[in-house]
Design a protein around this motif. Structure first.
Motif, PDB file in Angstrom:
ATOM      1  N   SER A 198      -3.887  -6.080   7.935  1.00 23.51           N
ATOM      2  CA  SER A 198      -2.993  -6.376   8.584  1.00 23.51           C
ATOM      3  C   SER A 198      -2.058  -5.367   9.626  1.00 23.51           C
ATOM      4  O   SER A 198      -1.638  -4.582   8.823  1.00 23.51           O
ATOM      5  N   THR A 199      -1.925  -5.518  10.774  1.00 18.76           N
ATOM      6  CA  THR A 199      -0.983  -4.620  11.549  1.00 18.76           C
ATOM      7  C   THR A 199       0.612  -5.142  11.288  1.00 18.76           C
ATOM      8  O   THR A 199       0.491  -6.455  10.906  1.00 18.76           O
ATOM      9  N   ALA A 200       1.406  -4.512  11.601  1.00 17.17           N
ATOM     10  CA  ALA A 200       2.931  -4.895  11.686  1.00 17.17           C
ATOM     11  C   ALA A 200       3.129  -6.235  12.593  1.00 17.17           C
ATOM     12  O   ALA A 200       2.343  -6.029  13.820  1.00 17.17           O
ATOM     13  N   VAL A 201       3.617  -7.330  12.248  1.00 14.70           N
ATOM     14  CA  VAL A 201       3.804  -8.240  13.112  1.00 14.70           C
ATOM     15  C   VAL A 201       5.089  -8.237  14.031  1.00 14.70           C
ATOM     16  O   VAL A 201       5.253  -8.593  15.128  1.00 14.70           O
ATOM     17  N   VAL A 202       6.013  -7.519  13.633  1.00 16.79           N
ATOM     18  CA  VAL A 202       7.296  -7.287  14.408  1.00 16.79           C
ATOM     19  C   VAL A 202       7.611  -5.646  14.262  1.00 16.79           C
ATOM     20  O   VAL A 202       7.283  -5.134  13.416  1.00 16.79           O
ATOM     21  N   PRO A 203       8.236  -5.169  15.127  1.00 16.78           N
ATOM     22  CA  PRO A 203       8.376  -3.817  15.100  1.00 16.78           C
ATOM     23  C   PRO A 203       9.688  -3.245  14.078  1.00 16.78           C
ATOM     24  O   PRO A 203      10.584  -4.164  13.652  1.00 16.78           O
ATOM     25  N   ALA A 204       9.533  -2.344  13.525  1.00 16.61           N
ATOM     26  CA  ALA A 204      10.282  -1.772  12.598  1.00 16.61           C
ATOM     27  C   ALA A 204      11.720  -1.496  13.199  1.00 16.61           C
ATOM     28  O   ALA A 204      11.832  -1.145  14.295  1.00 16.61           O
ATOM     29  N   PRO A 205      12.862  -1.721  12.376  1.00 17.02           N
ATOM     30  CA  PRO A 205      14.143  -1.528  12.936  1.00 17.02           C
ATOM     31  C   PRO A 205      14.256   0.145  13.284  1.00 17.02           C
ATOM     32  O   PRO A 205      13.865   1.049  12.489  1.00 17.02           O
ATOM     33  N   MET A 206      14.838   0.421  14.364  1.00 20.68           N
ATOM     34  CA  MET A 206      15.055   1.761  14.800  1.00 20.68           C
ATOM     35  C   MET A 206      15.597   2.512  13.735  1.00 20.68           C
ATOM     36  O   MET A 206      16.768   2.206  12.857  1.00 20.68           O
ATOM     37  N   GLY A 207      14.988   3.771  13.506  1.00 24.15           N
ATOM     38  CA  GLY A 207      15.486   4.838  12.573  1.00 24.15           C
ATOM     39  C   GLY A 207      15.250   4.362  11.184  1.00 24.15           C
ATOM     40  O   GLY A 207      15.701   5.224  10.182  1.00 24.15           O
ATOM     41  N   HIS A 208      14.784   3.395  10.735  1.00 16.98           N
ATOM     42  CA  HIS A 208      14.753   2.912   9.390  1.00 16.98           C
ATOM     43  C   HIS A 208      13.149   3.311   8.770  1.00 16.98           C
ATOM     44  O   HIS A 208      12.004   2.674   9.415  1.00 16.98           O
ATOM     45  N   PRO A 209      12.920   4.311   7.903  1.00 17.50           N
ATOM     46  CA  PRO A 209      11.896   4.775   7.648  1.00 17.50           C
ATOM     47  C   PRO A 209      11.042   3.575   6.884  1.00 17.50           C
ATOM     48  O   PRO A 209      11.457   2.741   6.216  1.00 17.50           O
ATOM     49  N   ALA A 210       9.518   3.887   6.838  1.00 16.44           N
ATOM     50  CA  ALA A 210       8.902   2.840   5.830  1.00 16.44           C
ATOM     51  C   ALA A 210       8.987   3.386   4.451  1.00 16.44           C
ATOM     52  O   ALA A 210       9.318   4.590   4.359  1.00 16.44           O
ATOM     53  N   GLU A 211       8.662   2.530   3.575  1.00 17.02           N
ATOM     54  CA  GLU A 211       8.530   2.906   2.423  1.00 17.02           C
ATOM     55  C   GLU A 211       7.898   4.315   1.954  1.00 17.02           C
ATOM     56  O   GLU A 211       8.415   5.219   1.178  1.00 17.02           O
ATOM     57  N   TRP A 212       6.796   4.676   2.411  1.00 15.08           N
ATOM     58  CA  TRP A 212       5.935   5.568   2.177  1.00 15.08           C
ATOM     59  C   TRP A 212       6.714   7.043   2.776  1.00 15.08           C
ATOM     60  O   TRP A 212       6.547   8.092   1.935  1.00 15.08           O
TER      61      TRP A 212
ATOM     62  N   ALA B 245      13.447  -1.338   1.483  1.00 14.62           N
ATOM     63  CA  ALA B 245      12.348  -1.564   2.639  1.00 14.62           C
ATOM     64  C   ALA B 245      13.007  -2.447   3.885  1.00 14.62           C
ATOM     65  O   ALA B 245      13.771  -3.228   3.481  1.00 14.62           O
ATOM     66  N   TYR B 246      12.399  -2.063   4.911  1.00 15.84           N
ATOM     67  CA  TYR B 246      12.317  -3.070   6.156  1.00 15.84           C
ATOM     68  C   TYR B 246      11.415  -4.496   5.681  1.00 15.84           C
ATOM     69  O   TYR B 246      10.913  -4.306   4.643  1.00 15.84           O
ATOM     70  N   SER B 247      11.827  -5.463   6.651  1.00 19.43           N
ATOM     71  CA  SER B 247      11.014  -6.535   6.266  1.00 19.43           C
ATOM     72  C   SER B 247       9.459  -6.320   6.292  1.00 19.43           C
ATOM     73  O   SER B 247       8.933  -5.302   7.016  1.00 19.43           O
ATOM     74  N   SER B 248       8.538  -6.944   5.342  1.00 14.91           N
ATOM     75  CA  SER B 248       7.391  -6.780   5.107  1.00 14.91           C
ATOM     76  C   SER B 248       6.667  -7.176   6.372  1.00 14.91           C
ATOM     77  O   SER B 248       5.492  -6.479   6.575  1.00 14.91           O
ATOM     78  N   LEU B 249       7.203  -7.872   7.179  1.00 21.77           N
ATOM     79  CA  LEU B 249       6.379  -8.335   8.524  1.00 21.77           C
ATOM     80  C   LEU B 249       6.470  -7.131   9.460  1.00 21.77           C
ATOM     81  O   LEU B 249       5.654  -7.281  10.362  1.00 21.77           O
ATOM     82  N   ALA B 250       7.178  -5.988   9.364  1.00 26.85           N
ATOM     83  CA  ALA B 250       7.136  -4.819  10.205  1.00 26.85           C
ATOM     84  C   ALA B 250       6.292  -3.982   9.625  1.00 26.85           C
ATOM     85  O   ALA B 250       6.333  -2.692  10.151  1.00 26.85           O
ATOM     86  N   GLU B 251       5.561  -4.217   8.537  1.00 25.36           N
ATOM     87  CA  GLU B 251       4.593  -3.219   8.001  1.00 25.36           C
ATOM     88  C   GLU B 251       3.340  -3.559   8.050  1.00 25.36           C
ATOM     89  O   GLU B 251       2.837  -4.710   8.065  1.00 25.36           O
ATOM     90  N   SER B 252       2.294  -2.618   8.144  1.00 25.48           N
ATOM     91  CA  SER B 252       1.029  -2.926   7.991  1.00 25.48           C
ATOM     92  C   SER B 252       0.536  -3.062   6.504  1.00 25.48           C
ATOM     93  O   SER B 252       1.504  -2.971   5.688  1.00 25.48           O
ATOM     94  N   HIS B 253      -0.692  -3.626   6.228  1.00 23.78           N
ATOM     95  CA  HIS B 253      -0.939  -4.181   4.744  1.00 23.78           C
ATOM     96  C   HIS B 253      -2.602  -3.987   4.620  1.00 23.78           C
ATOM     97  O   HIS B 253      -3.351  -4.432   5.636  1.00 23.78           O
TER      98      HIS B 253
ATOM     99  N   ALA C 182       0.742  -1.140  -0.111  1.00 23.25           N
ATOM    100  CA  ALA C 182      -0.042  -0.108   0.178  1.00 23.25           C
ATOM    101  C   ALA C 182       0.958   1.066  -0.051  1.00 23.25           C
ATOM    102  O   ALA C 182       0.614   1.985  -0.702  1.00 23.25           O
ATOM    103  N   GLY C 183       1.964   1.091   0.645  1.00 17.79           N
ATOM    104  CA  GLY C 183       2.931   2.347   0.930  1.00 17.79           C
ATOM    105  C   GLY C 183       3.445   2.938  -0.462  1.00 17.79           C
ATOM    106  O   GLY C 183       3.443   4.086  -0.887  1.00 17.79           O
ATOM    107  N   LEU C 184       3.767   1.810  -1.172  1.00 17.93           N
ATOM    108  CA  LEU C 184       4.405   2.218  -2.564  1.00 17.93           C
ATOM    109  C   LEU C 184       3.284   2.553  -3.545  1.00 17.93           C
ATOM    110  O   LEU C 184       3.660   3.388  -4.361  1.00 17.93           O
ATOM    111  N   LEU C 185       2.170   1.815  -3.603  1.00 17.67           N
ATOM    112  CA  LEU C 185       1.145   2.250  -4.473  1.00 17.67           C
ATOM    113  C   LEU C 185       0.702   3.488  -4.142  1.00 17.67           C
ATOM    114  O   LEU C 185       0.498   4.482  -5.289  1.00 17.67           O
TER     115      LEU C 185
END
Ligand SMILES: Nc1nc2c(c(=O)[nH]1)N[C@H]1C(S)=C(S)[C@@H](COP(=O)(O)OP(=O)(O)OC[C@H]3O[C@@H](n4cnc5c(=O)[nH]c(N)nc54)[C@H](O)[C@@H]3O)O[C@H]1N2
Ligand SMILES: Nc1nc2c(c(=O)[nH]1)N[C@H]1C(S)=C(S)[C@@H](COP(=O)(O)OP(=O)(O)OC[C@H]3O[C@@H](n4cnc5c(=O)[nH]c(N)nc54)[C@H](O)[C@@H]3O)O[C@H]1N2
Ligand code: SF4
Ligand SMILES: [Mo]
Length: 740
Positions: free
Chosen positions: A462-476, A437-445, A111-114
């Motif tokens: 879906s909400t994120a399954v694991v936390p995003a790595p510190m300081g790593h922005p989401a693709e959006w 990108a960080y792992s898609s498991l760390a992002e909502s969908h 969703a973020g990329l689209l």
């Protein structure tokens, strides 16, 4: 502490609901989510391999900048500073069209990329937009646009109620469905057969789907439009046309009848390799079966007559009374983002193409894009509007587009290449800056596009399954920072503030002065979640912010409700939507769009084309995903799946042996391939999957490099396309094959 979490699989169009077992943030196991309202527990080996993707040591964890020809890891601020230093001067000197956007398949699943990729294109203002769509489904979207008024109003088989499913140029047992979200195709197909129904597969190869089917017919690659014309001819000639409920909603039946008189089954049989009587019999079965659906997919699109074939598929569904009827070809009604649920219903502006043309070949713009096969020449050819920089988003055209090596060389000469990619791969190696990108498991969908093509109406988030790595922005957020750079606000722009502005701008365009009020109702959401909440509530199952003529009893679908229901919300089986879905200017289903009727002249002139002794086509395998999942050990294990399939008679004639090697040549270009001799492929045809050709020196895909395979696209031509849709011709072209 072990825990269970749920996530929609982002890998293919089936969009299965997954259940993840985790120990802390470590994934122990992934299986199907039994309660999922769309997929009901189905999972394939790729979904299970998401755990390996999450852990893959080759997956990039930090941004990379190329310095003196070698990549170095940098911080996020350094990466955006590099872009800010280099991108604005190119735009200032050469204008918006000097920056191309190149968008690949995984963007359709994120969703973020689209949602934000389109915003970036708009911010740049470039006409140079290229995507995998013109290597794939553009013909289907164009045909649907002309017939129904919108690019994503594509009907799908109502598989759970049909009695006859005819599949043309698709292999859902491997692909899990395409332009048709149909998790567990196999289960649904078996249930169809169990209730006495029948499946017919028409394909040059005895595919996994053909094996499951009741009948398989071999078709000559590229012969689909001719075959379908033979069916339409039969329907008229034998008085089998029955329009049913849709009769009053259809335009063009007489025009269509008049246009196809030159294509009786006898006339098209040689061109498609299917006997006239077989064509007639199929037409009769489709016409006389109460509930039947004809479904065509990538094999029917990636050919010279892709748009004709895609149109004829749905024209036949309409002529046989199966369009928009239970058990036939029906339209989904998505909860969010569907243009065919927006605005006044029943009539609209329709679609427009050719608003501009590509500079070098003069290819018409279609759905805001130019053909991927024009990309290299637009980079290479000097002059006003020449591409000087590219932003590649989740795409690997060096392997996935015809004449990929030419694209590689073209990328190499650009002043700046920015790549959104998770690997240092065959295309991203040409980047100056890679933003992983960080792992898609760390992002909502949320499935922005694919819910519009689903076998059943559901809404899932879906909400994120694991936390995003510190300081790593989401693709959006990366895309918003790029927008900041393009707008002269800098790469360290306040992402929240700019995102607020973008949301307000968008809303101002749709709801005018009510924008701020509407925004206040979805506060404090931001990013894709805000856009999703807006789309859900404005959508057909939403409360329309209190403006719905019939307010939904339960308050309607909201993001909060979806988040509370990880198995999704069921919105019911597919229901008839004509005329409400139509957005054509006439308010009718257009059975004979003028550009398609005109294009028949091209087919007519081509009826007697000689059959080349050997042509090549593509295929997919369940354990592979286009060009990029070959680096995951469990998927890569087992028999090599990139071999060229050759029929025993061809093998004998050419001196090829099973397990041996051969050289495939087309013109000046050639590749070396492993040979598999099998009678599953029709004589005169070779099948080779695309997406291989790994192990290139500048890449870091260590598992994939062990068995690199050959790049089919290295020998395919970037000069061949369907003139209407701009879609590349990826099959049915003549080749030579010799033993090595
Ligand atoms: N000959 C032939 N060619 C074909 C086809 C064919 O049938 N025959 N099929 C065509 C079709 S249908 C398609 S869709 C295209 C696909 O071709 P592309 O659109 O180029 O897509 P992929 O090959 O899947 O490559 C996807 C890239 O995205 C990266 N990626 C994966 N996940 C993410 C992510 O989460 N974020 C980001 N930023 N990057 C990510 C991967 O590392 C990879 O580099 O290929 C086309 N090419
Ligand atoms: N496992 C897996 N799943 C995937 C993908 C993947 O790479 N791997 N890719 C995803 C993508 S991007 C897409 S677009 C979809 C595609 O999904 P599908 O459309 O199901 O694609 P394929 O499995 O390639 O099946 C296409 C079939 O068309 C046949 N064919 C080739 N040429 C012709 C022709 O001229 N006429 C006819 N009638 N048939 C022909 C081929 O033999 C093949 O069996 O799959 C998606 N799902
Ligand atoms: S079928 Fe597609 S969506 Fe389902 S698990 Fe496999 S890759 Fe994921
Ligand atoms: Mo695709």
């Amino acid at each position: 502490m072990t825990r269970v979490a749920h996530r929609i699989c982002p890998l293919c169009e089936a969009c299965c609901g997954l259940e993840l077992m985790l120990d802390g943030d470590r994934v122990i196991e992934i299986r199907g989510h039994e309660a999922d309202v769309s997929s009901g527990g189905f999972i394939c080996p790729k979904g299970a391999a998401l755990a390996e993707l999450h852990e893959d040591p080759d997956r990039l964890r930090s941004p990379m900048v190329k310095r003196d020809g070698a990549f170095v890891e940098v911080t996020w601020d350094e990466a955006f500073a590099e872009i800010e230093r280099r991108l604005p001067p190119i735009l200032a000197e050469h204008g918006p069209n000097s920056v191309a956007m190149v968008i690949g398949n995984p963007a359709a699943h994120k969703a973020g990329l689209l949602l934000y990729g389109a915003r970036l294109s708009r911010a740049i203002g470039t006409s140079n937009i290229y995507s995998a769509s013109t290597l794939d489904q553009m013909p289907k979207q164009l045909a649907a646009g002309w017939m129904f008024g919108h690019w994503l109003s594509v009907p799908v088989p109502d598989i759970v109620r049909t009695e006859l499913l005819v599949i043309l140029g698709a292999n859902p047992m491997a692909s899990n469905g395409s332009m048709w979200t149909v998790p567990d195709f196999k289960g649904k197909a078996k249930a169809l057969q169990a209730r006495g129904g029948k499946i017919i597969v028409i394909d040059p190869r005895v595919t996994e789907t053909a094996r499951l089917a009741d009948q398989h017919l071999s078709i000559r690659p590229g012969g689909d439009a001719f075959f379908l014309l033979g069916i339409v001819h039969t329907l008229f000639a034998e008085d089998l046309v029955k329009l049913g409920r849709l009769a009053e909603h259809m335009n063009g039946v007489d025009e269509l009848r008049a246009a196809i008189t030159d294509f009786p089954p006898e006339r098209v049989a040689a061109r498609c390799g299917i006997e006239a009587e077989t064509i007639r019999s199929l037409a009769r079965q489709l016409a006389t079966t109460g509930r039947a659906a004809l479904y065509g997919r990538i094999g029917t699109c990636t050919q010279e007559y892709g748009t004709l074939a895609s149109w004829l598929v749905d024209a036949i569904n309409a002529l046989t009374g199966h369009l928009d009827e239970p058990g036939g070809a029906m339209f989904a009604k998505a909860a969010a983002f569907a243009a065919n649920t927006a605005g006044a219903s029943g009539r609209g502006k329709g679609i427009t193409t050719g608003r501009r043309r590509s500079r070098v070949s003069g290819a018409p713009e279609v759905f805001g894009e130019l053909p991927m096969t024009c990309l290299a020449e637009e980079i290479e050819t000097p002059g006003d509007g020449q591409i000087k920089a590219a932003i590649i988003i989740a795409g690997n055209p060096v392997l996935s587009a015809p004449n990929g090596p030419r694209i590689a060389a073209a990328f190499d000469q650009l002043e700046l290449v920015i790549s959104f990619d998770i690997y240092l791969g065959e295309t991203s190696q040409y980047a100056d800056v890679i933003l992983p990108a960080y792992s898609s498991l760390a992002e909502s969908h949320y499935d922005v596009a694919l819910s519009q093509l689903a076998w059943r109406n559901t809404a899932r988030y879906s909400t994120a399954v694991v936390p995003a790595p510190m300081g790593h922005p989401a693709e959006w957020e990366m895309l918003v920072r790029l927008i900041g750079i393009v707008k002269g606000r800098g790469g360290d722009v306040d992402v929240t503030a700019l995102d607020d502005e973008l949301a307000a701008d968008d809303l101002a365009r749709t709801v005018g002065s009510a924008a701020q009020l509407v925004l206040s109702k979805v506060a404090p959401l931001r990013g894709p979640e805000r856009l999703l909440e807006l789309a859900l509530r404005a959508g057909p199952y939403g409360d329309r912010f209190g403006m719905a003529s019939v307010p939904p009893a339960d308050g309607g679908v909201t993001l909060a409700k979806l988040a509370a229901n990880p198995a999704g919300i069921d919105l019911g089986e597919l229901a008839p939507r004509v005329p409400e879905i139509l957005r054509t200017p006439s308010g009718k289903v257009e059975l004979a769009p003028p550009p398609l009727i005109e294009d028949l002249a091209r087919a007519r002139a081509d009826l007697d084309r000689a059959v080349p002794p050997l042509v090549i086509i593509g295929r997919r395998h369940l354990r592979s995903n286009n060009s990029w999942m070959h680096n995951l050990p469990t998927l890569a294990a087992g028999k090599f799946r990139g071999a060229a399939m050759v029929h025993p008679t061809d093998a004998a004639r050419l001196g090829l042996t099973d397990g041996g090697r051969g050289r495939i040549t087309r013109g000046e270009r050639s590749i070396e391939v492993a040979i598999e001799v099998t009678s599953d492929i029709m004589p005169g045809v070779v099948s080779l999957p695309h997406g291989w050709g790994h192990g290139q020196p500048g890449t870091k895909l260590r598992v994939a490099a062990e068995r690199p395979g050959a790049n089919l696209n290295a020998i395919l031509d970037d000069t061949l396309r369907d003139p209407l849709s701009g879609n590349a011709v990826l099959g049915g072209v003549a080749i030579d094959l010799a033993p090595l």
